[in-house]
Design a protein around this motif. Structure first.
Motif, PDB file in Angstrom:
ATOM      1  N   PHE A 147      17.501  81.041  17.402  1.00  0.00           N
ATOM      2  CA  PHE A 147      18.701  81.153  18.243  1.00  0.00           C
ATOM      3  C   PHE A 147      19.955  80.746  17.476  1.00  0.00           C
ATOM      4  O   PHE A 147      21.012  81.372  17.599  1.00  0.00           O
ATOM      5  CB  PHE A 147      18.514  80.292  19.497  1.00  0.00           C
ATOM      6  N   GLU A 148      19.842  79.677  16.674  1.00  0.00           N
ATOM      7  CA  GLU A 148      20.994  79.233  15.869  1.00  0.00           C
ATOM      8  C   GLU A 148      21.389  80.303  14.846  1.00  0.00           C
ATOM      9  O   GLU A 148      22.576  80.528  14.585  1.00  0.00           O
ATOM     10  CB  GLU A 148      20.664  77.919  15.179  1.00  0.00           C
ATOM     11  N   HIS A 149      20.368  80.965  14.268  1.00  0.00           N
ATOM     12  CA  HIS A 149      20.647  82.031  13.305  1.00  0.00           C
ATOM     13  C   HIS A 149      21.409  83.181  13.984  1.00  0.00           C
ATOM     14  O   HIS A 149      22.402  83.705  13.450  1.00  0.00           O
ATOM     15  CB  HIS A 149      19.341  82.543  12.705  1.00  0.00           C
ATOM     16  N   SER A 154      26.499  86.129  15.220  1.00  0.00           N
ATOM     17  CA  SER A 154      27.335  86.783  16.239  1.00  0.00           C
ATOM     18  C   SER A 154      28.584  85.990  16.585  1.00  0.00           C
ATOM     19  O   SER A 154      29.618  86.570  16.930  1.00  0.00           O
ATOM     20  CB  SER A 154      26.515  87.004  17.515  1.00  0.00           C
ATOM     21  N   GLY A 155      28.502  84.659  16.530  1.00  0.00           N
ATOM     22  CA  GLY A 155      29.643  83.835  16.946  1.00  0.00           C
ATOM     23  C   GLY A 155      29.931  83.936  18.427  1.00  0.00           C
ATOM     24  O   GLY A 155      31.035  83.619  18.868  1.00  0.00           O
ATOM     25  N   ALA A 156      28.913  84.367  19.205  1.00  0.00           N
ATOM     26  CA  ALA A 156      29.119  84.592  20.641  1.00  0.00           C
ATOM     27  C   ALA A 156      28.675  83.420  21.506  1.00  0.00           C
ATOM     28  O   ALA A 156      28.790  83.481  22.728  1.00  0.00           O
ATOM     29  CB  ALA A 156      28.362  85.852  21.074  1.00  0.00           C
ATOM     30  N   VAL A 157      28.146  82.323  20.886  1.00  0.00           N
ATOM     31  CA  VAL A 157      27.641  81.163  21.644  1.00  0.00           C
ATOM     32  C   VAL A 157      28.534  79.976  21.363  1.00  0.00           C
ATOM     33  O   VAL A 157      28.806  79.634  20.198  1.00  0.00           O
ATOM     34  CB  VAL A 157      26.174  80.850  21.277  1.00  0.00           C
ATOM     35  N   ALA A 158      28.974  79.293  22.438  1.00  0.00           N
ATOM     36  CA  ALA A 158      29.862  78.132  22.285  1.00  0.00           C
ATOM     37  C   ALA A 158      29.082  76.939  21.723  1.00  0.00           C
ATOM     38  O   ALA A 158      27.882  76.764  21.992  1.00  0.00           O
ATOM     39  CB  ALA A 158      30.483  77.782  23.634  1.00  0.00           C
ATOM     40  N   GLN A 182      21.553  83.232  27.865  1.00  0.00           N
ATOM     41  CA  GLN A 182      22.706  83.385  26.970  1.00  0.00           C
ATOM     42  C   GLN A 182      22.674  84.658  26.144  1.00  0.00           C
ATOM     43  O   GLN A 182      23.691  85.075  25.611  1.00  0.00           O
ATOM     44  CB  GLN A 182      22.760  82.176  26.006  1.00  0.00           C
ATOM     45  N   LEU A 183      21.503  85.277  26.033  1.00  0.00           N
ATOM     46  CA  LEU A 183      21.357  86.413  25.131  1.00  0.00           C
ATOM     47  C   LEU A 183      21.530  87.747  25.862  1.00  0.00           C
ATOM     48  O   LEU A 183      21.152  87.864  27.035  1.00  0.00           O
ATOM     49  CB  LEU A 183      19.996  86.361  24.457  1.00  0.00           C
TER      50      LEU A 183
END
Length: 789
Positions: A147-149, A154-158, A182-183
């Motif tokens: 998930f971190e990768h 993407s830079g889409a997760v805060a 979140q995905l």
């Protein structure tokens, strides 16, 4: 409304059944312990929310299999959904309801009912299979790394989400649900995660979906990188198109649009020269690489349209019947012998050889003599299409040679535009008012015409817009001009000049009776039997109401008479033959606009009749001279130009140098001032042809010998007394004949110009050709008694 029942399985284990209002969701899946907004618009769903708000604010949410279904049944919804609590409800102005809900637990639907106007479901909470500590830690670590990768790519997760995620590590089920929410998974994938009660399998499935999404995103980034490299070479606005092309290339779906296929078909069917065909195909390939809505694509598309719309090889089949052509020319025009002869010569040569370079004819003459209409008749006689280009006021070179293809509004020049409009490559092309072109900072259009009008070069005419050669050699160019000296010398050198000086009164009368009157009767809605013009009426209109070399104003005045007769017929409703006489002409047209200059009643000293040329034809020019006591001063008045003033000085110098031979006192200039005047002083006058008339006037006033009143003269004088030739002979002799002159004196070198004068007029005029001023004086001055003594 919430009902809870305790039930028992066959093995004796207890389970709980709940009943809650149902809201089917479209295109979204709600996970337990996840808060989200739900927009509800269907009436039953709104009632379900209202029922839930009236109770414990609990509701059951599940997802429709097909979002387009308006009234879902048990078969249209997934059996596993989420029990949720409504935390906030807001009614929107458009009638929809916005609900903020928080998931509580998974539930499996047992029964769906619709008995109270809204949907309710019986469901049982789903029991999940717990994980061991070792498997839980391994699953959490593996999914978190994946998930971190994804989040890094993407830079889409805060970043704050990862802090909240640490709190959930003690509850693997909530941990997995939080990440899944979140995905951007598909609805079916999220529903599969929601239905998976085995937490270990859920983590495996979640990891698989995260890795797939990461690969898709990485591929997307790869495509964007490829497009970005191309964008650096191309213009930035091509970015989206190149991205689409790169995606199609990856998917193996690269195809051409219907528009390009249509263009290729048109190019394949069009017969083009080899050079033009190569250019068009290269431009089409370039067009395919561009964004369809870009300005460059518009320019190229227009260029291709122009290239395949031109008649490169399409020609009129020219008539080669000389007798028919001659009959058409004579039918349309009275007189104009020279232009007709030249056209017939062209046709005769064309009959003998298959191909001839198109001649460049230039018809020069005053307004209204029929230059443009003659060009139209030539087209009719040769069976070609006719086109006309007006060059009056053209001051931009690009209007002739076209614009460079550097901006959207670029176009070919007038020549190429006209050829496209005509649709044939060998028309009769009339370039009107070629002497009215001017030059400014945008270039000289007359220089741009040099290539088009040069028979040796126009086979390879190159328009700036087309950038390929176009063959103009088969076009029959006919240019028109009012004055020859206003045409630039290099352009004049490339054309065959045919002078159309104007019509005699006899010719005007024949044109009026044979062409103008029938035409105007027809155009004004009358019949030939309605109006009859007498010969005197026609002569009156010609002499008293028009003053021109052509017949344009004559046609206008005839039209005015016929319109008044048409008005009278409409008012009286009486159709009869109206005979137009001299009296009725003056009644219809009012007072005459011009008066004939009357000749002097008797022969007088110091008054000589000269002849002048104007654009409207020839004119009589009265020249007066008087002497007065003074000191030899010479005054010249009458709004004269420099050339005419110099002619007066040359005349006086000649008289002074020959004073003894002329019988004049040698010192006359010491005691006398001479004043030479040309009446109608408001009208500008210039030219050398009044030289001998001024000299005759001076000799007459100094010798006291009268000048014949019915004699006129024209010619330039030198200081030695030689008489030089002048131009405009035909117009001047016609003016002399019109005003009753019986004798005309002119230079012997003008004898060759007499051939243009009709025989009938030559017989009525006594034309005297002279070489020296002494001969002029011998013919012009009347012998007095003092002279004989």
């Amino acid at each position: 409304m919430i009902n809870i029942s305790r039930l028992f399985n066959q093995d004796g284990s207890e389970y709980i059944k709940k009943t809650l209002p149902l809201v089917p969701l479209r295109d979204m899946v709600l996970f337990p312990f996840v808060t989200t907004s739900v927009f509800v618009g269907r009436e039953k769903s709104i009632k379900s929310l209202s029922e839930a708000m009236a109770g414990e604010k609990k509701i059951f949410l599940t997802t429709q299999k097909d979002p387009e279904v308006l009234k879902p049944t048990i078969q249209d919804i997934f059996q596993v959904g989420t029990e949720a609590k409504i935390t906030q409800l807001l009614r929107l102005p458009d009638g929809t309801v916005k609900a903020l809900v928080e998931g509580a637990c998974r539930g499996k639907i047992i029964k769906l009912s619709d008995e109270r106007g809204f949907l309710t479901v019986d469901f049982i909470p789903v029991q999940e299979m717990p994980l061991s500590d070792a498997i839980s830690k391994a699953a959490l670590r593996t999914v978190l790394e994946a998930f971190e990768h994804y989040a890094t790519l993407s830079g889409a997760v805060a970043k704050s989400f990862f802090k909240n995620l640490e709190i959930l590590e003690s509850d693997p089920s909530r941990y997995a649900d939080a990440i899944a929410a979140q995905l951007p998974f598909k609805v079916t994938d999220k529903q599969q995660l929601l239905e998976c009660t085995d937490i270990e399998k859920r983590f495996y499935l979640l990891l698989q979906l995260i890795q797939q999404e990461t690969e898709v995103f990485a591929m997307s980034q790869k495509i964007k990188g490829r497009v970005k490299e191309q964008m650096e070479k191309l213009q930035k606005r091509h970015y989206l198109t190149e991205q689409m092309r790169a995606i199609k290339k990856e998917m193996g779906e690269d195809s051409e649009s219907g528009e390009y296929a249509e263009l290729e078909t048109r190019i394949r069917k069009k017969r083009l020269p080899k050079e033009a065909a190569g250019v068009v195909r290269r431009e089409l390939e370039k067009l395919k690489m561009m964004a369809p809505m870009s300005s460059e694509a518009t320019v190229i598309r227009n260029y291709i349209d122009w290239m395949i719309s031109l008649p490169w090889f399409r020609k009129n089949r020219a008539k080669n019947d000389l007798a028919t052509a001659e009959r058409i020319l004579d039918q349309d025009h009275y007189g104009l012998k020279k232009p007709k002869e030249r056209i017939l010569e062209y046709l005769a040569v064309q009959m003998l050889i298959k191909k001839i370079k198109g001649p460049i004819l230039c018809l020069v003459g005053p307004p209204g003599v029929g230059k443009t209409s003659l060009a139209r008749s030539v087209a009719s006689a040769t069976g070609r299409s006719f086109a006309r280009i007006s060059l009056g006021g053209v001051r931009d070179e690009a209007e002739i040679r076209g614009h460079r293809r550097t901006y959207v509004g670029a176009m070919p020049g007038k020549l190429i535009q006209t050829i496209k409009k005509v649709g044939y490559s060998n028309p009769v092309l009339c370039l009107d008012e070629i002497d009215k072109m001017t030059a400014d900072f945008r270039g000289d259009p007359s220089s741009a015409l040099l290539e088009a009008l040069d028979p040796e070069q126009n086979r390879h005419f190159n328009d700036h817009y087309m950038e390929v050669d176009y063959d103009l050699s088969e076009i029959l160019f006919i240019t028109t001009a009012n004055t020859l000296f206003d045409i630039p010398a290099p352009l004049r050198d490339r054309m065959e000049i045919i002078q159309i000086p104007g019509y005699t009164q006899f010719e005007k009368a024949q044109i009026a009776k044979g062409f103008l009157i029938p035409k105007q009767i027809r155009e004004n809605g009358l019949e030939q039997a309605d109006v009859t013009f007498s010969d005197n009426a026609v002569q009156t209109i010609i002499q008293r109401y028009t003053r021109e070399a052509g017949v344009r104003n004559l046609e206008r005045e005839i039209s005015s008479v016929i319109r008044k007769i048409a008005t009278r017929i409409v008012r009286t409703k009486e159709r009869k033959n109206y005979s137009v006489s001299t009296v009725s002409v003056m009644k219809y047209l009012g007072q005459p606009k011009f008066r004939n200059k009357p000749l002097e009643v008797e022969d007088k000293t110091g008054i000589v009749t000269g002849l002048a040329w104007t654009q409207a034809g020839g004119e009589l020019l009265t020249i007066e001279a008087v002497t007065m006591p003074g000191k030899g001063r010479i005054m010249v008045t009458g709004k004269l130009g420099d050339v005419m003033k110099e002619s007066s000085q040359a005349a006086v110098s000649y008289v002074r140098s020959r004073s003894k031979a002329l019988g004049i006192h040698e010192d006359f200039y010491k005691d006398l001032d001479i004043h030479i005047h040309v009446p109608e002083g408001a009208i500008p006058k210039d030219g050398p042809s009044a030289g001998i008339a001024m000299c005759t006037a001076v000799v007459s006033i100094l010798t006291g010998r009268p000048v014949y009143r019915n004699l006129a003269m024209t010619g330039e004088i030198t200081l030695r007394g030689r008489v030089l030739p002048i131009g405009g002979v035909k117009e001047k002799l016609l003016a002399a004949h019109t005003h009753g002159i019986r004798k005309v004196v002119m230079s012997a070198e003008n004898e060759k110009d007499i051939q243009e004068i009709p025989r009938s007029i030559q017989k009525q005029l006594d034309i005297v050709f002279v070489d020296d001023m002494s001969q002029v004086l011998a013919h012009a001055l009347i012998q007095t008694d003092a002279d004989s003594r």
